[in-house]
Design a protein around this motif. Structure first.
Motif, PDB file in Angstrom:
ATOM      1  N   LYS A 122       0.847  -1.299   0.068  1.00 38.32           N
ATOM      2  CA  LYS A 122       0.040   0.112   0.088  1.00 38.32           C
ATOM      3  C   LYS A 122       1.006   1.133  -0.043  1.00 38.32           C
ATOM      4  N   PRO A 126       2.093   3.713  -4.637  1.00 39.20           N
ATOM      5  CA  PRO A 126       2.000   5.362  -5.247  1.00 39.20           C
ATOM      6  C   PRO A 126       3.346   5.935  -5.531  1.00 39.20           C
ATOM      7  N   GLU A 129       6.157   5.726  -9.971  1.00 39.75           N
ATOM      8  CA  GLU A 129       5.658   6.415 -10.951  1.00 39.75           C
ATOM      9  C   GLU A 129       6.315   5.949 -12.265  1.00 39.75           C
ATOM     10  N   LYS A 141       2.954  11.846  -1.854  1.00 38.67           N
ATOM     11  CA  LYS A 141       1.714  11.155  -1.302  1.00 38.67           C
ATOM     12  C   LYS A 141       2.135  10.045  -0.117  1.00 38.67           C
ATOM     13  N   ARG A 295      -6.641  11.861 -11.854  1.00 36.11           N
ATOM     14  CA  ARG A 295      -5.216  12.235 -12.355  1.00 36.11           C
ATOM     15  C   ARG A 295      -4.956  13.581 -13.149  1.00 36.11           C
TER      16      ARG A 295
END
Length: 300
Positions: A122, A126, A129, A141, A295
């Motif tokens: 989890k 994020p 990327e 994030k 997004r």
């Protein structure tokens, strides 16, 4: 239940990639479950893992560029395979989170290694990327919210008959109890996939496969997100890219869901049934559009 076995298979697959080790998982879980931990502790635990994987992706990307420049197709393909493996790894982590969110409402995970990986993935997802690498990991994030490992008990889940008991949430950011509308959608999904597959498969098996694993993989497809944002639902449903992405998702799930994936690969009727289910009560189109809108908002 096949879904439980799938969870262990998926965990074994992720562990076997060599992208992290048990110490790194335990370190993140220890921070998450320590009420005295600070944001800096979480950064120190997870940022090095993300940085390593982002650099590995960036190196493979540069290898591919260099190989294409010298027209070395085998080397270019090998570099692309490295990139694809990392993207698939991220997708499998997402599938693990969705499977955990579903099953944790039914089963008590006495083996906390299962939940530790939930916490680890989890936090890691994020930050990965791929294709948008920076010199340092984007930690915007990453916000520490403490989690506790506890026995939440277990309940029988019957989605096809009678009243379904409300299920306890995983945590403050978890999936929460099923609402009436969500239950109705799940009931409709089960009704649509009922009879689609052969063999001794429970409603839960089919629900996890179609609405969890397959839909999860499609929701991570950038091309589908773009098409959902720029086309009507009817246009989207007839897209050849949707058919191809569905086929790719089924093949990706072949190892963990051999029986259903094999049937889907060998039958256009089954694939059409999965597609129609996801476009109907599965709300794939609507969820893709929502991801695209989120997004766009984040980029402003």
């Amino acid at each position: 239940m096949l879904a439980v076995s799938t969870g262990y298979d998926l965990r074994a697959k992720l562990d076997s990639q060599g992208y992290y080790d048990d110490f790194e998982v335990d370190r993140v879980a220890a921070v998450e479950t320590n009420p005295k931990a600070k944001q800096s502790d979480l950064v120190a635990a997870i940022a090095p893992v993300a940085d390593r994987l982002l650099k590995r992706y960036g190196a493979a990307q540069q290898e591919r560029i260099d190989a294409l420049a010298r027209e070395d197709e085998p080397a270019a393909q090998a570099a692309k395979d490295k990139q694809d493996a990392l993207v698939l790894f991220k997708g499998d982590m997402g599938a693990y989170l969705r499977l955990y969110a579903f099953l944790s409402q039914i089963f008590d995970y006495g083996n906390t290694d299962i939940e530790k990986r939930y916490l680890f993935y989890k936090r890691l997802i994020p930050l990965l990327e791929f294709g948008r690498e920076r010199e340092t990991v984007d930690l915007s994030k990453l916000v520490l919210t403490h989690h506790s490992l506890r026995d939440k008990g277990r309940q029988r889940l019957n989605l096809s008959e009678g009243e379904t008991p409300k299920l306890p949430p995983i945590d403050a950011t978890g999936s929460g109890a099923l609402q009436d509308k969500e239950k109705a959608l799940l009931d409709e999904i089960i009704a649509k996939v009922n009879g689609l597959f052969e063999g001794e498969l429970t409603d839960g098996d089919q629900l996890v496969y179609v609405n969890g694993v397959i839909k999860g993989k499609l929701l991570e497809d950038e091309l589908l997100i773009d098409q959902a944002m720029n086309n009507t639902k009817e246009q989207f449903s007839n897209s050849p890219d949707l058919a191809q992405s569905l086929l790719n998702a089924i093949m990706d799930a072949l190892d963990a869901h051999n029986s259903m994936s094999s049937q889907a690969l060998n039958s256009s009727k089954v694939r059409d049934g999965i597609r129609d289910t996801l476009l109907g009560p599965g709300q794939l189109y609507e969820m893709l559009r929502k991801q695209g809108e989120n997004r766009r908002g984040a980029q402003r």
